[in-house]
Design an enzyme around this catalytic site. Sequence first.
Site, mmCIF file in Angstrom:
data_model
loop_
_atom_site.group_PDB
_atom_site.id
_atom_site.type_symbol
_atom_site.label_atom_id
_atom_site.label_comp_id
_atom_site.label_asym_id
_atom_site.label_seq_id
_atom_site.Cartn_x
_atom_site.Cartn_y
_atom_site.Cartn_z
ATOM 1 N N GLU A 43 12.669 40.353 -2.699
ATOM 2 C CA GLU A 43 13.904 40.684 -1.983
ATOM 3 C C GLU A 43 14.232 39.549 -1.008
ATOM 4 O OE1 GLU A 43 15.669 44.407 0.619
ATOM 5 O OE2 GLU A 43 13.539 43.932 0.822
ATOM 6 N N LYS A 115 21.193 46.884 -4.070
ATOM 7 C CA LYS A 115 20.261 47.842 -3.488
ATOM 8 C C LYS A 115 21.007 49.093 -3.015
ATOM 9 C CE LYS A 115 16.777 48.035 0.233
ATOM 10 N NZ LYS A 115 16.152 47.231 1.322
ATOM 11 N N CYS A 156 12.987 47.018 -3.056
ATOM 12 C CA CYS A 156 12.271 47.375 -1.840
ATOM 13 C C CYS A 156 12.304 48.868 -1.504
ATOM 14 C CB CYS A 156 12.789 46.528 -0.677
ATOM 15 S SG CYS A 156 11.699 46.504 0.771
#
Length: 284
Positions: A43, A115, A156
């Site tokens: 990330e 994300k 993440c």
Amino acid sequence: MATFTAACVQLRSGKTIAKNAEVAEGLIRSAAKDGARYVQTPEMSNVLVKSREDLLERITDADADPFLKMAKCLAAELGIHLHLGSLAVLAGGGKVANRAFLLGPDGAVEATYDKIHMFDVDLPNGESWRESATYEPGRESVIADLPFAKIGMAVCYDIRFPAIFRTQARQGAEVLTGPAAFTRQTGEAHWHVLQRARAIENGAYVISAAQGGHHEDGRETYGHSLVVDPWGKVIAELDGDEPGYVLAEIETDAVAKARGRIPAIANERDFVCQVAGGLKEIPA
């Protein structure tokens, strides 16, 4: 069924995109030289800056991002699939996208994923994070159908939300991913167990490249980039927080075997959750 070598590249990204790209390029080249056909970075590979103002001064839209330009050329030169765990790029309206890119061996973008889940939290050690103040959350889960495997994309904090990974597994994903910049505190507590849990419950490989160490903006990330097999065993790990890479052999036949032994996806049933007292039913 296919067999291929995957690599996790661990970084310690700082505030300068060009410098981060230079470090990443060297590690990606080394991983490909060692036989990796699929290489994943963490990330925020291009830049790691906590201050919103500092971040906006450094980033551009995706087409102009120098890290992405480097990665496209490198993927084509090396003939690999290169999965940029995520880059910070402008999304319009004063917002930023935390966007993953999966590049093909011709250098073209084959898939992107923004994300979905934002890390908004106040930690006991005094750290405070409000990703939603800067980043525009994504709204779509994405599976990249590569020649050697179907790969589910996530980033993440998504690893704490099992529904994304279950949905991807139901749609045939054999490899799940969680490239990350986990804080040291949360990483020490939960990193390994979360990766293994997503692998076990879905009978899938989990590949997660990570940021590691003390960064220029003051944060500290956990590192420990790893690969977990469909039975929940960690088969490769970069033990620590130093930049580097780790390789693992992925055998997609192992996914079918694991799902045959524990057919949790096939055995899944729809149900409702009834509130105590029978007032109403909530779809699960």
